[in-house]
Design an enzyme around this catalytic site. Structure first.
Site, PDB file in Angstrom:
ATOM      1  N   ASP A 236       2.753   3.639   2.644  1.00 20.54           N
ATOM      2  CA  ASP A 236       2.538   3.396   4.070  1.00 20.54           C
ATOM      3  C   ASP A 236       2.964   4.614   4.891  1.00 20.54           C
ATOM      4  O   ASP A 236       3.514   5.581   4.356  1.00 20.54           O
ATOM      5  CB  ASP A 236       3.338   2.141   4.456  1.00 20.54           C
ATOM      6  N   ASP A 294      -3.706  -3.193  10.842  1.00 17.97           N
ATOM      7  CA  ASP A 294      -3.589  -4.384   9.986  1.00 17.97           C
ATOM      8  C   ASP A 294      -4.574  -5.496  10.330  1.00 17.97           C
ATOM      9  O   ASP A 294      -4.716  -5.884  11.493  1.00 17.97           O
ATOM     10  CB  ASP A 294      -2.172  -4.948  10.092  1.00 17.97           C
TER      11      ASP A 294
END
Ligand code: GLA
Length: 488
Positions: A236, A294
């Site tokens: 990430d 997301d």
């Protein structure tokens, strides 16, 4: 030398009595004397403060923009101590090393690690931090018993909040309450079921959830992951600088570390498409590139709080299709099929749930665009409706097709979008997506999308041939529905 690399915070520096926030500012930091940044639980009054925020660079003079540690869950579970000395020293070194970035630009030759889009199940969108070894074992069992493994779902991806900090040798360790047997034993179990195990870290000092990440520890963490038997790393990009050059450098460092680890570990680049990861993923040694922020369990984003709906991600990813090829795949984030508005993080930021038609569209378009397929529902209890979507072998075959081309969007109208994906056997998958809120009558001459012959038309959701020697299709596409045909 870089005098500012090391800071010491002791009780006296912390004011926990007043607010929900604990702020450490530069006058709290003694940069001249100590070797380490040690934050121990006794420094924190966990009953009153909600957050310990240390903002860099102004507070720590490192290259990252934010370091966020939230007690108590981040500081009480492991050993009463988190040692982060090396990461700060190395972040200092990192800012210097950008001076030498050009020397690193030559790509390292890589093995083909993901010839087809990886398929599996990911912990995050339903379970968030409520994960443990039992859940992973039960999910592995359910993947096998429910027929998911045999349909191609291979990975169990453990997302954020598995970590327990670092030990005294700075080895990253799992949360001992969630994973008392350790990750190696879990990987052995997952492998014994014919499945693979993925894990999560972040190219900064802390992950998106505020836990221990890998910046400055890439080689050590890659070796640890390899020793555990990890097969995939989702890497990430929270708490890291905005610019693309730093992102590329950090991803390359981890890709090289994984390569040096001696184990084949797929690298998923998760910078949310904000730095055009699709353009440099291969060059830095990654196999997948997240295309968007997301996903949420919703058709499209109307609350504008940063979550993405199914249609939003389709529209973001469609223009990137040309970058997909064997070994390089778009990651359109998790399938939200089956969450129905009751999934953990997936249900915030406007995630109210979707209709079955919308879930079917998500599966259709993730397959047409050759995305990673990561389910995130509870595999221990899957309804027949969801199984029909997730286990449709014909749509999965389109996703996994050996040619490895993603669909091109040829029509993009408010009433319908048309996508064409060439397949290895010379046939074509054609999808007609209705993005509007009303049913639409659609008449599609195949020649108008470059398909000039006469075709047997197979409807992959009805599992039957609906026409022979046809050169057009005419019919109704329901609101938010996607028809998928294979033309042979
Ligand atoms: C980011 C990622 C998500 C998830 C969380 C975990 O938001 O984009 O997919 O991994 O972090 O904290």
């Amino acid at each position: 030398m870089v005098r500012w690399c090391c800071v010491d915070i002791s009780n006296a520096h912390l004011n926990t009595s007043t607010s929900h926030h604990l702020n450490i500012t530069s006058q709290h930091l003694n940069t001249s004397t100590s070797q380490h940044l040690n934050i121990t639980p006794q420094h924190l009054n966990t009953s009153t403060s909600q957050h310990l925020n240390i903002s860099t660079p102004q507070h720590l003079n490192t290259s990252t923009s934010h370091l966020n540690i939230s007690p108590p869950q981040h500081l009480t579970t492991y050993n009463k101590q988190i040692i982060m000395n090396k990461s700060f020293i190395l972040s200092a070194a990192l800012s210097l090393s950008s001076l030498f970035a050009s020397a690193e630009n030559a790509p390292t030759p890589r093995k083909q690690l993901a010839p087809k889009p990886p398929m599996g199940w990911m912990t995050w969108n339903l379970f968030q931090g409520n994960i443990n070894e039992q859940l992973i074992r039960e999910t592995a069992d359910a993947m096998v018993e429910g027929g998911f493994r045999d349909a191609g779902y291979e990975y169990i991806f453990i997302d954020d909040l598995w970590q327990g900090g670092r030990d005294r040798q700075n080895n990253i360790i799992p949360d001992p309450e969630k994973f008392p047997s350790g990750i190696k034993a879990l990987a052995d179990y997952v492998h014994s079921k014919g499945l693979k195990l993925g894990i999560y870290s972040d190219a900064a000092q802390l992950t998106c959830g505020g836990w221990t990440a890998s910046l400055g520890f890439e080689e050590q963490d890659a070796r640890t992951f390899a020793s555990w038997g990890i097969d995939y790393l989702k890497y990430d990009y929270c708490n890291a600088p905005e610019d693309s050059a730093t992102a590329r450098q950090r991803y390359r460092t981890m890709a090289n570390a994984l390569q040096n680890s001696g184990r084949d570990i797929v690298l998923g680049i998760c910078e949310w498409g904000q730095r055009q990861g699709e353009e440099w993923c291969e060059e830095v040694g990654g196999q997948l590139w997240r295309t968007s922020y997301d996903v949420r369990d919703m058709w499209k984003d109307i609350v504008k709080e940063g979550g993405m709906g199914i249609l939003d991600i389709v529209n973001i990813t469609a223009p990137l299709a040309k970058h997909a090829r064997p070994g390089q795949w778009p990651d359109m984030d998790m399938l939200v099929v089956g969450l129905r508005g009751k999934g953990g993080p997936s249900s915030d930021l406007g995630g109210v749930g979707c209709t079955q038609t919308e879930y079917q569209t998500q599966m259709s378009m993730w397959c047409m665009l050759s995305s990673v397929l990561a389910m995130t529902n509870d595999l221990r209890k899957v309804t027949d409706d969801d199984r029909r979507i997730l286990l449709n072998k014909e749509i999965i075959a389109i996703n996994q097709d050996a040619l490895g081309k993603a669909a091109e969007r040829i029509v993009n109208e408010p009433t319908h979008q048309v996508y064409v994906k060439p397949l290895a056997d010379g046939s074509h998958a054609v999808a007609i997506l209705n993005p509007s809120d009303a049913a639409q009558r659609v008449s599609l001459n195949f020649a108008s999308v470059g398909l000039n012959g006469k075709y047997t038309v197979r409807d992959v959701w009805q599992h039957r041939n609906i026409a022979q020697r046809a050169n057009k299709w005419k019919g109704t596409v329901a609101a938010h529905e996607t028809k998928v045909f294979v033309l042979k």
